[in-house]
Design a protein around this motif. Structure first.
Motif, PDB file in Angstrom:
ATOM      1  N   LYS A  19       0.849  -1.186   0.000  1.00  0.00           N
ATOM      2  CA  LYS A  19       0.000   0.000   0.000  1.00  0.00           C
ATOM      3  C   LYS A  19       0.887   1.239   0.000  1.00  0.00           C
ATOM      4  CE  LYS A  19      -3.893   0.375   0.565  1.00  0.00           C
ATOM      5  NZ  LYS A  19      -4.982   0.605  -0.441  1.00  0.00           N
ATOM      6  N   LEU A  20       0.601   2.157  -0.888  1.00  0.00           N
ATOM      7  CA  LEU A  20       1.371   3.391  -0.972  1.00  0.00           C
ATOM      8  C   LEU A  20       0.718   4.527  -0.195  1.00  0.00           C
ATOM      9  CD1 LEU A  20       2.319   3.272  -4.764  1.00  0.00           C
ATOM     10  CD2 LEU A  20       3.762   2.672  -2.812  1.00  0.00           C
ATOM     11  N   PHE A  21      -0.608   4.463  -0.042  1.00  0.00           N
ATOM     12  CA  PHE A  21      -1.342   5.516   0.660  1.00  0.00           C
ATOM     13  C   PHE A  21      -2.403   4.908   1.565  1.00  0.00           C
ATOM     14  CE2 PHE A  21      -0.102   7.497  -3.424  1.00  0.00           C
ATOM     15  CZ  PHE A  21       0.636   8.563  -2.941  1.00  0.00           C
ATOM     16  N   ALA A  22      -2.692   5.615   2.646  1.00  0.00           N
ATOM     17  CA  ALA A  22      -3.810   5.283   3.517  1.00  0.00           C
ATOM     18  C   ALA A  22      -4.737   6.478   3.574  1.00  0.00           C
ATOM     19  CB  ALA A  22      -3.317   4.920   4.915  1.00  0.00           C
ATOM     20  N   ARG A  23      -6.007   6.230   3.769  1.00  0.00           N
ATOM     21  CA  ARG A  23      -6.981   7.313   3.869  1.00  0.00           C
ATOM     22  C   ARG A  23      -6.940   7.911   5.271  1.00  0.00           C
ATOM     23  NH1 ARG A  23      -9.353   9.315  -0.845  1.00  0.00           N
ATOM     24  NH2 ARG A  23      -9.572   7.600  -2.328  1.00  0.00           N
ATOM     25  N   GLY A  24      -6.929   9.257   5.352  1.00  0.00           N
ATOM     26  CA  GLY A  24      -6.937   9.951   6.629  1.00  0.00           C
ATOM     27  C   GLY A  24      -8.012  11.011   6.638  1.00  0.00           C
ATOM     28  N   PRO A  25      -8.276  11.627   7.797  1.00  0.00           N
ATOM     29  CA  PRO A  25      -9.337  12.652   7.873  1.00  0.00           C
ATOM     30  C   PRO A  25      -9.049  13.874   7.011  1.00  0.00           C
ATOM     31  CG  PRO A  25      -8.021  12.601   9.889  1.00  0.00           C
ATOM     32  CD  PRO A  25      -7.629  11.393   9.096  1.00  0.00           C
ATOM     33  N   VAL A  50      -5.230  11.822   1.789  1.00  0.00           N
ATOM     34  CA  VAL A  50      -4.459  10.592   1.747  1.00  0.00           C
ATOM     35  C   VAL A  50      -3.135  10.788   2.478  1.00  0.00           C
ATOM     36  CG1 VAL A  50      -5.521   9.755  -0.366  1.00  0.00           C
ATOM     37  CG2 VAL A  50      -3.505  11.206  -0.505  1.00  0.00           C
ATOM     38  N   ILE A  51      -2.680   9.730   3.144  1.00  0.00           N
ATOM     39  CA  ILE A  51      -1.448   9.783   3.922  1.00  0.00           C
ATOM     40  C   ILE A  51      -0.497   8.727   3.378  1.00  0.00           C
ATOM     41  CG2 ILE A  51      -0.432   9.540   6.219  1.00  0.00           C
ATOM     42  CD1 ILE A  51      -3.224  10.207   7.339  1.00  0.00           C
ATOM     43  N   PRO A  52       0.721   9.101   2.974  1.00  0.00           N
ATOM     44  CA  PRO A  52       1.661   8.110   2.457  1.00  0.00           C
ATOM     45  C   PRO A  52       2.065   7.100   3.528  1.00  0.00           C
ATOM     46  CG  PRO A  52       2.354  10.346   1.918  1.00  0.00           C
ATOM     47  CD  PRO A  52       1.262  10.460   2.919  1.00  0.00           C
ATOM     48  N   THR A  53       2.197   5.855   3.128  1.00  0.00           N
ATOM     49  CA  THR A  53       2.740   4.827   4.008  1.00  0.00           C
ATOM     50  C   THR A  53       4.269   4.924   3.969  1.00  0.00           C
ATOM     51  OG1 THR A  53       2.879   3.216   2.224  1.00  0.00           O
ATOM     52  CG2 THR A  53       0.786   3.336   3.448  1.00  0.00           C
TER      53      THR A  53
END
Length: 312
Positions: A48-54, A57-60
Motif C-alpha cells: 500500500k502506498l497511501f492510507a486514507r486519513g481525515p 491521503v497519507i503516504p505509508t
C-alpha cells in the motif's frame, strides 16, 4: 518491467498534493484514472502506498520511500530530454518565474533587461505574489522557479539559499534619526507600523522580533500591498520594516529615511525553490544566474553600512 513515467508522475502528484482530486487537476487527468495508476503500482509490488486519513491521503512508509526514488527518475528523465533538445539550437524557449515584491522592486528590472538583451528568443513571464502562493505554484509545476523567504515545508521542492538580507526600518524622516544609521527600535518610542498579513512568511519573524526586544507598538496596520505600504509611509507618520535588498536603490536616492535594525539586527533568508522532480531548463538557469548576480550586487550595498555600538 519498470512502471511508466505516467504512473510515476501521477503517484508523485498524489504524494505532494495529498489528494487524488488535486493530483488529477494538476496532471490534467481524471480522479478515477489517477486512482487506477496508483493501484497498478500497488498491485505490482503488493504494497500500500497511501492510507486514507481525515485530511486526505497519507503516504505509508513504502510510499515515502518510493517517492524519493521517483523524484530522481523524473529529474533524470527531464535532464536527458533537455540535453538532447539543446543540440543544434540556441538558447530559446519560455520560462515562468515567481518573485515577491521584495525582488521585483529593485532586482528584477535590471536582471530582466540584461537577460533579454542577450537572449531575445526566450519568452520570460514573471508572476508577482507572496510566498504561500508562489510555493504552491512551484510545487504544482506552474513556475520554473521562485524566490521566497526561508520556510520549513519543502515537500516536492528543491531549495537553496539565494541571499541573506538585513531588515531595515523605513520612514519619511519624522523619527529624528540619521539616514542609514543603525537603530534600536525600542529607543524610538511608540511606533505606528505597517506589517504584512499573517499569510506572509515574514510576519511571524517580525512579531517575534518586536515582542522579544521591547519594541513599543501603538498601532499596527496589516497590508499586503508593497507599493501601497511605501506610499503610506511617504505621506504619513506610519513606518514599516522591509528587506534591505528591496530598498537598496533608496540608499542613494533618499526618497525614504532608511535605518538598518541593530541591537539586535534582523535578517531574512531568501531562498530559491524549484520543483524537485525536474531540473531547470538552460534558459531558466541562465536567467536565474543573472537575477542572482543582481540580487547579490544590491545586497552588497549594505556591507558598507557603519555598524556602531550605540545606534542613533
Amino acid at each position: 518491467m519498470l512502471e511508466s513515467l505516467r504512473d510515476i508522475r501521477l503517484f508523485v502528484a498524489v504524494y505532494e498534493e495529498r489528494s487524488f482530486t488535486a493530483a488529477a487537476t494538476r496532471e490534467n487527468a481524471t480522479q478515477s484514472g489517477v486512482s487506477q495508476h496508483v493501484r497498478k503500482i500497488e498491485s505490482r509490488f503488493g504494497v500500500k502506498l497511501f492510507a486514507r486519513g481525515p485530511g486526505g491521503v497519507i503516504p505509508t512508509p513504502a510510499g515515502d520511500s518510493y517517492y524519493r526514488h521517483c523524484i530522481d527518475v523524473l529529474r533524470s528523465n527531464e535532464a536527458a530530454t533537455r540535453a538532447l533538445m539543446n543540440f543544434g539550437s540556441g538558447l530559446e524557449g519560455e520560462i515562468t518565474v515567481g518573485l515577491m515584491p521584495t525582488m521585483t522592486r529593485c532586482a528584477m528590472a535590471p536582471a530582466l533587461a540584461k537577460f533579454m538583451e542577450a537572449h531575445p528568443n526566450v519568452v520570460v513571464r514573471i508572476t508577482e505574489a507572496y510566498s504561500a502562493v508562489l510555493t504552491q505554484q512551484v510545487r504544482a509545476g506552474e513556475l520554473d522557479f521562485a524566490v521566497v523567504p526561508a520556510f520549513a515545508d519543502a515537500m516536492g521542492l528543491k531549495s537553496r539559499l539565494l541571499a541573506r538580507t538585513p531588515e531595515v526600518l523605513v520612514s519619511k524622516g519624522q523619527l529624528d534619526v540619521r539616514h542609514m544609521a543603525p537603530v534600536r527600535l525600542s529607543d524610538l518610542g511608540t511606533l505606528k507600523i505597517v506589517v504584512p498579513t499573517g499569510q506572509n512568511t515574514r510576519r511571524r519573524s517580525l512579531e517575534t522580533y518586536f515582542s522579544s526586544n521591547g519594541v513599543k507598538i501603538g498601532r499596527m496596520l496589516e497590508l499586503d500591498a508593497m507599493l501601497g505600504t511605501l506610499d503610506l509611509v511617504a505621506s504619513s507618520d506610519w513606518v514599516t520594516v522591509l528587506p534591505g535588498v528591496m530598498m537598496a536603490n533608496d540608499i542613494a536616492s533618499r526618497h525614504y529615511v532608511i535605518n538598518p535594525l541593530a541591537q539586535p539586527s534582523l535578517e531574512t533568508d531568501l531562498v530559491l525553490i524549484e520543483p524537485a522532480r525536474q531540473p531547470l531548463s538552460a534558459a531558466a538557469e541562465t536567467f536565474l544566474a543573472v537575477l542572482e548576480q543582481e540580487t547579490l550586487r544590491l545586497n552588497a550595498l549594505w556591507d558598507g553600512v557603519e555598524q556602531v555600538r550605540q545606534p542613533v
